[in-house]
Design an enzyme around this catalytic site. Sequence first.
Site, PDB file in Angstrom:
ATOM      1  N   SER A 117       0.833  -1.222   0.000  1.00 10.60           N
ATOM      2  CA  SER A 117       0.000   0.000   0.000  1.00 10.60           C
ATOM      3  C   SER A 117       0.856   1.256   0.000  1.00 10.60           C
ATOM      4  O   SER A 117       0.519   2.251  -0.643  1.00 10.60           O
ATOM      5  CB  SER A 117      -0.963   0.010   1.192  1.00 10.60           C
ATOM      6  N   ASN A 118       1.998   1.240   0.689  1.00  8.28           N
ATOM      7  CA  ASN A 118       2.895   2.404   0.631  1.00  8.28           C
ATOM      8  C   ASN A 118       3.470   2.548  -0.770  1.00  8.28           C
ATOM      9  O   ASN A 118       3.595   3.667  -1.282  1.00  8.28           O
ATOM     10  CB  ASN A 118       4.023   2.257   1.663  1.00  8.28           C
ATOM     11  N   LEU A 194      10.924  -6.649   4.335  1.00  8.29           N
ATOM     12  CA  LEU A 194      11.178  -7.248   5.655  1.00  8.29           C
ATOM     13  C   LEU A 194      12.532  -7.930   5.778  1.00  8.29           C
ATOM     14  O   LEU A 194      12.758  -8.724   6.674  1.00  8.29           O
ATOM     15  CB  LEU A 194      10.057  -8.244   5.991  1.00  8.29           C
ATOM     16  N   HIS A 213       8.646   3.383   8.773  1.00  2.00           N
ATOM     17  CA  HIS A 213       8.462   2.455   9.901  1.00  2.00           C
ATOM     18  C   HIS A 213       7.189   2.862  10.633  1.00  2.00           C
ATOM     19  O   HIS A 213       6.966   4.058  10.866  1.00  2.00           O
ATOM     20  CB  HIS A 213       9.678   2.504  10.837  1.00  2.00           C
ATOM     21  N   GLU A 283       1.148   6.976   7.316  1.00  3.31           N
ATOM     22  CA  GLU A 283       2.350   6.554   6.569  1.00  3.31           C
ATOM     23  C   GLU A 283       2.270   6.977   5.105  1.00  3.31           C
ATOM     24  O   GLU A 283       3.226   7.526   4.530  1.00  3.31           O
ATOM     25  CB  GLU A 283       2.503   5.037   6.634  1.00  3.31           C
TER      26      GLU A 283
HETATM   27  N1  LIG Z   1      19.970  -2.263   6.292  1.00  3.16           N
HETATM   28  C1  LIG Z   1      18.655  -2.075   6.591  1.00  3.16           C
HETATM   29  N2  LIG Z   1      17.735  -2.886   6.073  1.00  3.16           N
HETATM   30  C2  LIG Z   1      16.411  -2.700   6.362  1.00  3.16           C
HETATM   31  C3  LIG Z   1      16.006  -1.653   7.223  1.00  3.16           C
HETATM   32  C4  LIG Z   1      17.024  -0.801   7.774  1.00  3.16           C
HETATM   33  O1  LIG Z   1      16.726   0.169   8.515  1.00  3.16           O
HETATM   34  N3  LIG Z   1      18.327  -1.040   7.426  1.00  3.16           N
HETATM   35  N4  LIG Z   1      14.658  -1.487   7.556  1.00  3.16           N
HETATM   36  C5  LIG Z   1      13.831  -2.658   7.357  1.00  3.16           C
HETATM   37  C6  LIG Z   1      12.379  -2.412   7.580  1.00  3.16           C
HETATM   38  N5  LIG Z   1      12.056  -2.744   8.976  1.00  3.16           N
HETATM   39  C7  LIG Z   1      11.525  -1.754   9.744  1.00  3.16           C
HETATM   40  O2  LIG Z   1      11.221  -0.642   9.299  1.00  3.16           O
HETATM   41  C8  LIG Z   1      12.251  -4.051   9.495  1.00  3.16           C
HETATM   42  C9  LIG Z   1      11.940  -5.143   8.682  1.00  3.16           C
HETATM   43  C10 LIG Z   1      12.129  -6.429   9.158  1.00  3.16           C
HETATM   44  C11 LIG Z   1      12.604  -6.639  10.456  1.00  3.16           C
HETATM   45  C12 LIG Z   1      12.829  -8.035  10.944  1.00  3.16           C
HETATM   46  O3  LIG Z   1      13.023  -8.272  12.121  1.00  3.16           O
HETATM   47  N6  LIG Z   1      12.806  -9.009   9.996  1.00  3.16           N
HETATM   48  C13 LIG Z   1      12.927 -10.435  10.362  1.00  3.16           C
HETATM   49  C14 LIG Z   1      12.520 -11.299   9.158  1.00  3.16           C
HETATM   50  C15 LIG Z   1      11.049 -11.056   8.833  1.00  3.16           C
HETATM   51  C16 LIG Z   1      10.578 -11.926   7.673  1.00  3.16           C
HETATM   52  O4  LIG Z   1      11.392 -12.228   6.767  1.00  3.16           O
HETATM   53  O5  LIG Z   1       9.379 -12.294   7.686  1.00  3.16           O
HETATM   54  C17 LIG Z   1      14.350 -10.773  10.727  1.00  3.16           C
HETATM   55  O6  LIG Z   1      15.304 -10.128  10.222  1.00  3.16           O
HETATM   56  O7  LIG Z   1      14.492 -11.729  11.480  1.00  3.16           O
HETATM   57  C18 LIG Z   1      12.899  -5.564  11.266  1.00  3.16           C
HETATM   58  C19 LIG Z   1      12.706  -4.256  10.804  1.00  3.16           C
HETATM   59  C20 LIG Z   1      14.062  -3.296   6.007  1.00  3.16           C
HETATM   60  N7  LIG Z   1      15.486  -3.505   5.802  1.00  3.16           N
HETATM   61  N1  LIG Z   2       9.553  -2.503  10.048  1.00  2.19           N
HETATM   62  C1  LIG Z   2       9.019  -2.541   8.737  1.00  2.19           C
HETATM   63  C2  LIG Z   2       7.512  -2.474   8.798  1.00  2.19           C
HETATM   64  O1  LIG Z   2       6.926  -2.954   9.748  1.00  2.19           O
HETATM   65  N2  LIG Z   2       6.931  -1.874   7.779  1.00  2.19           N
HETATM   66  C3  LIG Z   2       5.502  -1.721   7.785  1.00  2.19           C
HETATM   67  O2  LIG Z   2       4.891  -2.762   7.061  1.00  2.19           O
HETATM   68  C4  LIG Z   2       3.658  -2.266   6.564  1.00  2.19           C
HETATM   69  C5  LIG Z   2       3.672  -2.588   5.087  1.00  2.19           C
HETATM   70  O3  LIG Z   2       2.488  -2.192   4.543  1.00  2.19           O
HETATM   71  P1  LIG Z   2       2.388  -2.046   2.939  1.00  2.19           P
HETATM   72  O4  LIG Z   2       3.072  -3.264   2.352  1.00  2.19           O
HETATM   73  O5  LIG Z   2       0.907  -2.024   2.713  1.00  2.19           O
HETATM   74  O6  LIG Z   2       3.085  -0.772   2.575  1.00  2.19           O
HETATM   75  C6  LIG Z   2       3.642  -0.748   6.801  1.00  2.19           C
HETATM   76  O7  LIG Z   2       2.889  -0.428   7.946  1.00  2.19           O
HETATM   77  C7  LIG Z   2       5.087  -0.456   7.058  1.00  2.19           C
HETATM   78  O8  LIG Z   2       5.307   0.677   7.908  1.00  2.19           O
END
Ligand SMILES: Nc1nc2c(c(=O)[nH]1)N[C@@H](CN(C=O)c1ccc(C(=O)N[C@@H](CCC(=O)O)C(=O)O)cc1)CN2
Ligand SMILES: NCC(=O)N[C@@H]1O[C@H](COP(=O)([O-])[O-])[C@@H](O)[C@H]1O
Length: 319
Positions: A117-118, A194, A213, A283
């Site tokens: 959606s974003n 993710l 985020h 967002e």
């Molecule tokens: N180098 C970076 N990579 C990413 C960032 C960042 O800031 N620096 N932001 C994330 C997005 N994010 C939060 O905004 C986030 C996404 C995922 C996780 C997390 O814990 N992921 C799990 C795996 C989840 C899955 O695959 O289903 C994990 O690593 O164990 C935390 C924060 C995107 N990349």
């Molecule tokens: N830490 C990363 C994280 O949690 N991101 C969050 O996942 C959702 C994705 O929605 P979208 O796929 O509909 O944009 C959004 O709420 C975004 O902020």
Amino acid sequence: MELSQLARSSGSSAVFVAQGRSDVCRPRAAVGVSVPGVRQSRGVALRHGSVMESVALPGRGRVRCESLQEGRVGSVEEKTTFVNRLEGGAEDTRQSGGNDDGLARAKLAVFVSGGGSNFRAIHAGCKKNAIHGDVAFVVSDKPGCKGVEYATENNIPVLAYPRGKNAPEGISPTELVESLRLAGVEYILLAGYLRLLPSELVHAYPRAILNIHPALLPSFGGKGFFGMKVHEAVIRSGARYTGATVHFVDEKYDTGPILAQRVVPVRVDDTPAELASRVLKEEHKLYSFAVSALCEDRIFWREDGVPIIRKSWDEAEYL
Ligand SMILES: Nc1nc2c(c(=O)[nH]1)N[C@@H](CN(C=O)c1ccc(C(=O)N[C@@H](CCC(=O)O)C(=O)O)cc1)CN2
Ligand SMILES: NCC(=O)N[C@@H]1O[C@H](COP(=O)([O-])[O-])[C@@H](O)[C@H]1O
């Protein structure tokens, strides 16, 4: 030696320093001079009709021209083309174009893992020109997700990264960087992606990768904080406020410099899904606002490393 120091040492009255988009020079104040000895160095020679030539140091594929000192102000007769003599003389001449500022549209890559959606909000902003850019690539670790479906429906090329059980055809970090560079991608937008971005990509795109985020970082961020888990943690904590954060991306999860935030009150009887829905609406607005500033080169960096959105050239908006 900084160009400005070199300019002073060569007795020049003023000099362009360039950090901005490599296909246009939009000087805020057209002050420039050919700096002896610098023109031969790797750099960008700007031709302004017959008025003057100036030399600019290339940013990573971006140039902004602004005067460093009060000095002889010339007039930029035309922002025609300029020759980019980077990387061993390879010449790359681009026409300025795009909006009435002559700023060309930025090429974007959006990374998704889920609903998208974003991503859709950003794409809609590009289509109605609220965002001066175009989505050139979508990258996903989950090729079957809704975000990829939307990209395919809109003829946007999709890359699978990283290689894994959901994406056996996934590419390597090096191939990812090369593909984005080759396509001329200037900015990377994480939108519900993710996976941890590889350091190769983070280093290849300094101050050019954003993430959204769904909480007020630095709270409720880091490994394990994604999607509904974030909102569950917020409610469990008793926090009265949450919100959305747009930040630049570094090598770790959610620790990069914060660019903009929006606050969302938590209601006493909120479920995670109800809270998530209100935050998601913020967002979409916040990310589009931030990406619009990024594509228009309206972000400046405070001396302590905090990025700030400029509402216009002369007015900061500390969001
Ligand atoms: N180098 C970076 N990579 C990413 C960032 C960042 O800031 N620096 N932001 C994330 C997005 N994010 C939060 O905004 C986030 C996404 C995922 C996780 C997390 O814990 N992921 C799990 C795996 C989840 C899955 O695959 O289903 C994990 O690593 O164990 C935390 C924060 C995107 N990349
Ligand atoms: N830490 C990363 C994280 O949690 N991101 C969050 O996942 C959702 C994705 O929605 P979208 O796929 O509909 O944009 C959004 O709420 C975004 O902020």
